[in-house]
Design a protein around this motif. Structure first.
Motif, PDB file in Angstrom:
ATOM      1  N   UNK B  94       0.814  -1.222   0.000  1.00 25.06           N
ATOM      2  CA  UNK B  94       0.000   0.000   0.000  1.00 25.06           C
ATOM      3  C   UNK B  94       0.848   1.273   0.000  1.00 25.06           C
ATOM      4  N   UNK B  95       2.091   1.159   0.443  1.00 30.13           N
ATOM      5  CA  UNK B  95       2.957   2.342   0.446  1.00 30.13           C
ATOM      6  C   UNK B  95       3.915   2.340  -0.735  1.00 30.13           C
ATOM      7  N   UNK B  96       3.720   1.360  -1.627  1.00 26.53           N
ATOM      8  CA  UNK B  96       4.564   1.302  -2.837  1.00 26.53           C
ATOM      9  C   UNK B  96       3.660   1.144  -4.059  1.00 26.53           C
ATOM     10  N   UNK B  97       2.576   1.871  -4.069  1.00 28.12           N
ATOM     11  CA  UNK B  97       1.587   1.715  -5.141  1.00 28.12           C
ATOM     12  C   UNK B  97       2.149   2.114  -6.504  1.00 28.12           C
ATOM     13  N   UNK B  98       3.184   2.964  -6.497  1.00 28.95           N
ATOM     14  CA  UNK B  98       3.688   3.498  -7.760  1.00 28.95           C
ATOM     15  C   UNK B  98       4.533   2.479  -8.540  1.00 28.95           C
ATOM     16  N   UNK B  99       4.937   1.396  -7.874  1.00 28.02           N
ATOM     17  CA  UNK B  99       5.796   0.403  -8.548  1.00 28.02           C
ATOM     18  C   UNK B  99       5.106  -0.111  -9.812  1.00 28.02           C
ATOM     19  N   UNK B 100       5.837  -0.102 -10.947  1.00 26.70           N
ATOM     20  CA  UNK B 100       5.217  -0.596 -12.175  1.00 26.70           C
ATOM     21  C   UNK B 100       6.128  -1.532 -12.970  1.00 26.70           C
ATOM     22  N   UNK B 101       7.281  -1.888 -12.368  1.00 25.21           N
ATOM     23  CA  UNK B 101       8.196  -2.776 -13.097  1.00 25.21           C
ATOM     24  C   UNK B 101       8.104  -4.233 -12.640  1.00 25.21           C
ATOM     25  N   UNK B 102       7.017  -4.551 -12.003  1.00 24.12           N
ATOM     26  CA  UNK B 102       6.733  -5.924 -11.609  1.00 24.12           C
ATOM     27  C   UNK B 102       5.250  -6.015 -11.254  1.00 24.12           C
ATOM     28  N   UNK B 103       4.766  -7.230 -11.059  1.00 25.28           N
ATOM     29  CA  UNK B 103       3.369  -7.393 -10.643  1.00 25.28           C
ATOM     30  C   UNK B 103       3.275  -7.139  -9.148  1.00 25.28           C
ATOM     31  N   UNK B 104       2.305  -6.366  -8.751  1.00 28.75           N
ATOM     32  CA  UNK B 104       2.018  -6.130  -7.328  1.00 28.75           C
ATOM     33  C   UNK B 104       0.493  -6.101  -7.192  1.00 28.75           C
ATOM     34  N   UNK B 105      -0.013  -6.034  -5.968  1.00 28.26           N
ATOM     35  CA  UNK B 105      -1.480  -5.933  -5.830  1.00 28.26           C
ATOM     36  C   UNK B 105      -2.017  -4.645  -6.458  1.00 28.26           C
ATOM     37  N   UNK B 106      -1.123  -3.682  -6.688  1.00 31.06           N
ATOM     38  CA  UNK B 106      -1.539  -2.404  -7.277  1.00 31.06           C
ATOM     39  C   UNK B 106      -1.077  -2.285  -8.732  1.00 31.06           C
ATOM     40  N   UNK B 107      -0.499  -3.330  -9.251  1.00 32.03           N
ATOM     41  CA  UNK B 107       0.009  -3.266 -10.624  1.00 32.03           C
ATOM     42  C   UNK B 107      -0.176  -4.638 -11.293  1.00 32.03           C
ATOM     43  N   UNK B 108      -1.159  -4.719 -12.178  1.00 32.62           N
ATOM     44  CA  UNK B 108      -1.530  -6.021 -12.746  1.00 32.62           C
ATOM     45  C   UNK B 108      -0.838  -6.335 -14.066  1.00 32.62           C
ATOM     46  N   UNK B 109      -0.064  -5.391 -14.583  1.00 28.62           N
ATOM     47  CA  UNK B 109       0.650  -5.640 -15.840  1.00 28.62           C
ATOM     48  C   UNK B 109       1.959  -4.847 -15.804  1.00 28.62           C
ATOM     49  N   UNK B 110       3.010  -5.446 -16.292  1.00 27.30           N
ATOM     50  CA  UNK B 110       4.268  -4.710 -16.436  1.00 27.30           C
ATOM     51  C   UNK B 110       4.907  -5.150 -17.746  1.00 27.30           C
ATOM     52  N   UNK B 111       5.894  -4.394 -18.180  1.00 27.17           N
ATOM     53  CA  UNK B 111       6.526  -4.710 -19.465  1.00 27.17           C
ATOM     54  C   UNK B 111       7.986  -5.075 -19.217  1.00 27.17           C
ATOM     55  N   UNK B 112       8.316  -6.303 -19.576  1.00 25.00           N
ATOM     56  CA  UNK B 112       9.694  -6.772 -19.431  1.00 25.00           C
ATOM     57  C   UNK B 112      10.481  -6.354 -20.671  1.00 25.00           C
TER      58      UNK B 112
END
Lengths: 278, 336
Positions: B94-112
């Motif tokens: 919840x305090x790292x919602x901005x992460x977008x380089x991997x899958x997280x509960x707040x990020x359902x898609x990333x680009x390798x």
């Protein structure tokens, strides 16, 4: 059902081999289903069960599902067998009778020193009630389990409503199964019930226990006449000699006596007892 | 019109072509009302020859669109997050919602980003990664609460109101796609320290949008039209066609027993997989056998078990009746 008094050994046959195999097939497979069901929750890894010797597989959901499936084959086949086998043979000794609920309460009170328990048939009234309860739980577990298995194999996109019903029926009755299992073990550990434990392992219970606590069952098995060594060579009611007497008087064959199909042992004894006078 | 567009590679063109050709009901990928209505089986195609990773943008457009759509999906996290017992694993993004380089509960898609060297030439391939929406997903079928479900349209969706966050779905997923957020969900209202540990989150193919006749956010946002969605058969045919045209490769057709996501790539997936190290939130692209298949045979025996019981019960009862009859006959005989 081959209930029989074995006077020389002081025992009574309470369960035949078929019944013992049925009971243990359902009990052991049910226990395995219960444990693997818990592992599917998932609990094994969280509770460090995977660290216990020989249980490292418990954290592998696919392996525990395989064991769950294998156990359910035995469980389902044994339950269906039980229903049909005893249904066809008309053996309904465990079906609740009128007044069982009331008598059960009296019996439970007697366990706590209040009042005296009444004389029993082969099964206690609460055993008959518990049987129906457990049968219903098992039936619901099997039905919902079959739906879930079908979904796993053939229909992962089955209607969500049906999937949710099957899942929650399975989960709720799984909890009830645990409670029923605990109650079953608890009941058998009560002091007055302990002599019955022998029955589910050996098939027989002590005759003195049965005479004392299950006199109605013993009465069903024993002929009205005194024990065999005291029997005088007299015609018994309904025996061949009696038939001859009736025929002599009326010139007609007497009506056949009613046949009690489920009571094999007394029939066997009766067969030997009536002796024609030479 | 570019060659691609002629070949029906443009997303909108593809949808229009589908509409025209398959209007009779063979399955239409139609943006607008009724797009995903009915029991139509959908599939998506990710064409790696077209994805460029959105250079110059803060994050790839697909990732940005997904984040925007799902921004308010996760409710407020309970503070403090209850400590699970006895294993004290807490996963809090919840305090790292901005992460977008991997899958997280707040990020359902990333680009390798894959740096490939082929035939002495260096090449960069961008690989969007998200849930594959498998044909027979173990994550859904063995969820103990049926919180995860595969719908007829092919979307595999977690119901965050039913999920206990046990992470079983992640354990049985060959790519470990679902990600857990602790401190949220139904478990908080039951036995928070003894059972459950949050909610699992992953791509749901924007199922709500599909039902509303809209495209999934990532597909709609892609400026390269690198992603398509449509009737499963047509998407499968498209993937074959494209792979053939580029002498390329397909991933997702057989993996985990088949999926509703097909990657088409000009470079082999073995080479792509070589650039990926499987780690939390970053799946690889290796061979993925369907482990549930190990249980299928026994499952079929389970479905036959009632028949075994019927056969044995009827046979056993008639044998017993026959024995009983013999005994009675024997008894009668002894009187003669």
């Amino acid at each position: 059902m081959s209930d029989k008094i074995i006077n020389e050994k002081g025992l009574v046959v309470r369960h035949d081999l078929v019944e013992l195999v049925e009971h243990w097939a359902i009990a052991l497979s049910g226990l395995l289903l219960l444990v693997t069901g818990i592992f599917e929750l998932p609990m094994a890894n969280r509770y460090y069960i995977t660290s216990l010797p020989g249980l490292s597989w418990s954290g592998d959901f696919i392996k525990s599902l395989y064991i769950h499936y294998a156990a359910s084959v035995v469980f389902i086949a044994a339950a269906v067998f039980h229903l049909l086998y005893h249904g066809i043979l008309g053996e309904g000794g465990m079906i609740p009778r009128r007044g069982d609920l009331k008598v059960s309460l009296e019996v439970m009170k007697s366990f706590f020193g209040k009042g005296k328990e009444p004389p029993f048939h082969k099964y206690l009234p609460e055993q008959r009630l518990a049987y129906v309860g457990m049968a219903f739980i098992i039936a619901m577990l099997i039905l919902s389990g079959l739906v879930k298995t079908y979904k796993n194999l053939y229909a992962p996109d089955m209607s969500l409503t049906l999937v949710l019903w099957a899942t929650w029926v399975h989960n709720v009755f799984f909890m009830l199964f645990i409670l029923a299992f605990a109650a079953h073990i608890g009941a058998i550990l009560l002091k007055p019930n302990r002599p019955m434990i022998r029955g589910i392992f050996m098939g027989t219970v002590r005759l003195d226990y049965a005479r004392h606590r299950h006199p109605l069952w013993i009465k069903e098995m024993e002929p009205e006449s005194p024990p065999r060594d005291e029997v005088k060579p007299e015609p018994v009611p309904g025996g061949e000699a009696a038939k001859d007497e009736i025929k002599e008087e009326t010139g007609e064959d007497p009506p056949p006596p009613p046949v009690v199909v489920s009571e094999e042992a007394p029939q066997e004894e009766l067969k030997e007892e009536p002796k024609k006078e030479p | 019109m570019s060659a691609d567009k002629k070949a029906g590679l443009n997303r909108r063109a593809f949808l229009k072509v589908s509409t025209g050709v398959a209007a009779a009901g063979a399955g239409i990928a139609l943006p607008g009302k009724g797009f995903a209505a009915g029991p139509k089986r959908l599939a998506t195609l990710i064409d790696l020859s077209r994805c460029d990773g959105c250079p110059g943008k803060d994050m790839p457009a697909c990732v940005g669109a997904c984040k925007t759509i799902n921004r308010d999906k996760i409710p407020k996290i309970h503070e403090p997050i209850p400590e699970p017992w006895p294993r004290k694993t807490i996963e809090d993004w919840s305090k790292k919602r901005e992460v977008f380089n991997r899958l997280t509960p707040y990020n359902f898609i990333y680009v390798h980003q894959a740096e490939i060297e082929e035939g002495g030439q260096k090449r960069t391939v961008f690989v969007p990664r998200r849930c594959m929406h498998c044909d027979n997903p173990a994550c859904a079928t063995i969820c103990p609460f049926s919180a995860n479900h595969k719908y007829e349209n092919g979307a595999v969706v977690i119901d965050q109101d039913l999920c206990f966050g046990g992470a079983k779905c992640k354990a049985v997923c060959p790519w470990e796609i679902p990600q857990r957020q602790s401190g949220v969900g139904i478990y908080l209202h039951i036995l928070p320290s003894l059972a459950g540990n949050g909610v699992m989150y992953k791509c749901d193919l924007c199922n709500d949008r599909l039902e509303a006749g809209k495209l999934p956010g990532c597909i709609e946002a892609c400026p390269q039209q690198a992603m398509l969605i449509g009737d499963r058969k047509e998407i499968y045919a498209q993937a074959e066609e494209r792979a053939k045209a580029m002498k390329g490769f397909i991933y997702g057709k057989k993996e985990n027993g088949g999926t509703a996501t097909l990657y088409v790539s000009p470079v082999s997936f073995a080479a792509l997989n070589g650039t990926m190290k499987k780690q939390p939130g970053r799946p690889d692209m290796g061979p993925a056998a369907r482990r549930m298949a190990e249980t299928d045979k026994m499952g079929k025996v389970v479905l036959q078990a009632p028949l075994y019981g019927i056969a044995a019960g009827v046979a056993g009862a008639f044998m017993a009746l026959s024995r009983r009859k013999d005994r009675l006959k024997g008894g009668e005989g002894s009187h003669e």
